[in-house]
Every structure is written in structure tokens, then in C-alpha cells.
Design an enzyme around this catalytic site. Sequence first.
Site, PDB file in Angstrom:
ATOM      1  N   ALA A 145      13.853  -6.403  -1.572  1.00  0.00           N
ATOM      2  CA  ALA A 145      13.489  -5.838  -2.580  1.00  0.00           C
ATOM      3  C   ALA A 145      12.479  -4.474  -3.022  1.00  0.00           C
ATOM      4  O   ALA A 145      11.381  -5.205  -3.955  1.00  0.00           O
ATOM      5  CB  ALA A 145      13.181  -7.435  -3.512  1.00  0.00           C
ATOM      6  N   HIS A 194       9.477  -1.678  -4.298  1.00  0.00           N
ATOM      7  CA  HIS A 194       9.407  -1.251  -5.367  1.00  0.00           C
ATOM      8  C   HIS A 194       8.953  -0.013  -5.000  1.00  0.00           C
ATOM      9  O   HIS A 194       8.168   0.668  -3.530  1.00  0.00           O
ATOM     10  CB  HIS A 194       9.094  -1.627  -6.463  1.00  0.00           C
ATOM     11  N   GLU A 195       7.967   0.341  -6.227  1.00  0.00           N
ATOM     12  CA  GLU A 195       7.469   1.796  -5.998  1.00  0.00           C
ATOM     13  C   GLU A 195       6.077   1.456  -5.233  1.00  0.00           C
ATOM     14  O   GLU A 195       5.517   2.513  -3.762  1.00  0.00           O
ATOM     15  CB  GLU A 195       6.636   2.068  -6.951  1.00  0.00           C
ATOM     16  N   GLY A 196       5.754   0.220  -4.828  1.00  0.00           N
ATOM     17  CA  GLY A 196       4.130  -0.068  -4.011  1.00  0.00           C
ATOM     18  C   GLY A 196       5.201  -0.292  -2.485  1.00  0.00           C
ATOM     19  O   GLY A 196       3.848   0.436  -1.869  1.00  0.00           O
ATOM     20  N   HIS A 197       6.427  -0.283  -2.094  1.00  0.00           N
ATOM     21  CA  HIS A 197       7.031  -0.432  -0.678  1.00  0.00           C
ATOM     22  C   HIS A 197       6.381   0.923  -0.333  1.00  0.00           C
ATOM     23  O   HIS A 197       6.232   1.389   0.259  1.00  0.00           O
ATOM     24  CB  HIS A 197       8.269  -1.347  -0.508  1.00  0.00           C
ATOM     25  N   GLN A 213       7.824 -18.011   6.765  1.00  0.00           N
ATOM     26  CA  GLN A 213       6.725 -17.923   5.872  1.00  0.00           C
ATOM     27  C   GLN A 213       6.761 -18.209   4.279  1.00  0.00           C
ATOM     28  O   GLN A 213       5.814 -18.880   3.356  1.00  0.00           O
ATOM     29  CB  GLN A 213       5.950 -16.787   5.904  1.00  0.00           C
TER      30      GLN A 213
HETATM   31  O1  PAF Z   1       4.321  -8.891   2.673  1.00  0.00           O
HETATM   32  C1  PAF Z   1       5.250  -9.126   3.220  1.00  0.00           C
HETATM   33  O2  PAF Z   1       6.873  -8.742   2.701  1.00  0.00           O
HETATM   34  C2  PAF Z   1       5.934  -9.902   4.682  1.00  0.00           C
HETATM   35  O3  PAF Z   1       5.015 -10.820   4.117  1.00  0.00           O
HETATM   36  C3  PAF Z   1       5.801  -9.394   5.145  1.00  0.00           C
HETATM   37  C4  PAF Z   1       4.879  -8.699   5.899  1.00  0.00           C
HETATM   38  C5  PAF Z   1       6.809  -8.153   6.030  1.00  0.00           C
HETATM   39  C6  PAF Z   1       6.433 -11.237   7.205  1.00  0.00           C
HETATM   40  O4  PAF Z   1       6.923 -11.152   6.409  1.00  0.00           O
END
Ligand code: PAF
Length: 298
Positions: free
Chosen positions: A32, A34-37, A61
Amino acid sequence: METISTVAGLRACVRAWKRDGARVGVVPTMGALHEGHLSLVQAARARMDRVIATVFVNPMQFDNVGDLETYPRTLGQDARLLASTGVDVLYAPTAVEMYPPGFATRIAVAGAAAGLCGGARPGHFDGVATVVCKLFMQTLADCAFFGEKDFQQVQVIRRMVADLDLPIEIVACPTRREADGLARSSRNRRLTPVARQAAAVLPRVLAACARDIAMGTEVAAALGSAAEQLADAGFAPVDYIELRAEADLAPLSALLPGTPTRLLAAAWLGDVRLIDNMPVPPPEDYFNKQLINNDKSS
Ligand code: PAF
């Protein structure tokens, strides 16, 4: 860009790179994008010879099944974005590849994982640490890039890397924000239009609270007033708004000389949980921009 979904396939690819002396960076994500990634990918691209982006929605998680089920999954669009940003490999394993039958190991993190999101989401950081450790082992990366929006996550991962002597450098990149200051997040797309407007109050309140604390307001009073302002804007509940030492996230009830300090908050708008954090004092340019925006809207 090549898409790989198995550990064996990924290892073969990375081994070939490493034989040629390449330095490898990894950007772990749950998709999903976005610009942050994409800013993390750009940071990795600028420093590393080869870049892997991982997309894996990690069931371990999530403390809430509903949250896991509704987490946006947009692999096709993510792949297009990653390819256009110059990623070499998209690693997108299945849940069975990551957690094969019989899987029974979990990394338990204390210290920086205590309280904040760790308090509100029991087991969350153990799940993050376990999958991130596996991703580090699977990608054999030299550097990993994370966003400071998830400040507690970054500190938990740094602790794990130090404690387990993992041979990888952690690079934390600044939070990317929308024009009104809202931190970019995959969850923002789930906000209703009304909630989206209210969401911009969170960074404004944090910046003002950080400034007040930096200017000498008593910490408990500043935090209490910030929580009230969030409630007035429609946030319910406010999971936490706290002052912590940056390095180990120890709780602080006052500023300590020479101790870099951060204000962190999490709060709900409807069924969307937003988090944000800011250093104390807040970055000058950010606060000035907020003042200008406030002047324009008044
Ligand atoms: O920040 C996230 O998107 C998740 O916590 C990570 C670091 C990919 C681990 O599943």
C-alpha cells in the site's frame, strides 16, 4: 525490476550481486505504498548499488484480526511504483514462505518496545522484530531503510540489531507529510473526508505541544492540554501522548540537558489509528509552515 517470492530465489540473486562487490539496501514494507515509502527507496537508491523492496503484510505483528483483514493490499500498483523508482528486486513472499508449517520462533524485544504502541498493541513489536530479522537474513542486505514516522519501530529494530549483532546498518529517514502536515501513511486512505480533515490536527497539536515544552511549559500540563485538544477535534480514544528519550524511549517527565527528546502520540479517528511523533523542540521549518497555514485559514 524482478519480482521474487522465494527465499532461495532471493538468495541466489543477492549472492550474484555480492560476488560483483555490490552493496545491497533493503526497504521493508507491508505494501500500500505512498510517497513516504518511495522516499525510502530514493534514499536507498542514492546510497546503495542494489535495492530490494519487500512487500509482506506480516500477520505476526497484528493484534487485531479485523485490522489484518482490512489492511490494504495493492501489490500490482506497488510493483509499478517500485519499478518506476528504480528498485532492482521486489521481494513479495507468501505467508507460507515466511512462516512455513512448524514455524515456532519469535524474537521478544523489551526496553524500547515497552509502552506507547507496544502497550496498546500487545505482541506487536515481537512480530515486527521477528519478521524484520527474517527479512535481514533473507536479503543479506548491508543497510535497511525505515521511516521515522514509526519512531518506536525504528528504535526497537536498532536495539535488536545491536543485541543480536546483526551485520546491517539501520538508516532512519524523515517523516513525509501531506501539505497540511498529516504524516503520510497507508492508513490515511481509510479516513472518511471528515476524518481526513480532523486528522491534520494531530501534527499541529504535536508541534505546538513540543514547542510549549521546549519553551518551559510543565510537561504534564502540556501533554494534558494536547490530549484535550485531540479529543475536541474528534480523536477517540487518544491511546497515548508521551515524552520520551529518543535513544531508549525511556519516559520523561521533564527535559534533561543533553538528552534528545521526542513527543509521540497515537489516537483513533473512527476505526483508523493514527500515529505521529516530533522532536522537542519541533523542526523550525515545520512549525513556521503550520503558523503560515493557520494564518491563511483564519
Ligand atoms: O513498517 C512496516 O511497514 C512494518 O512494520 C515492517 C517494518 C515492514 C515489518 O512488517
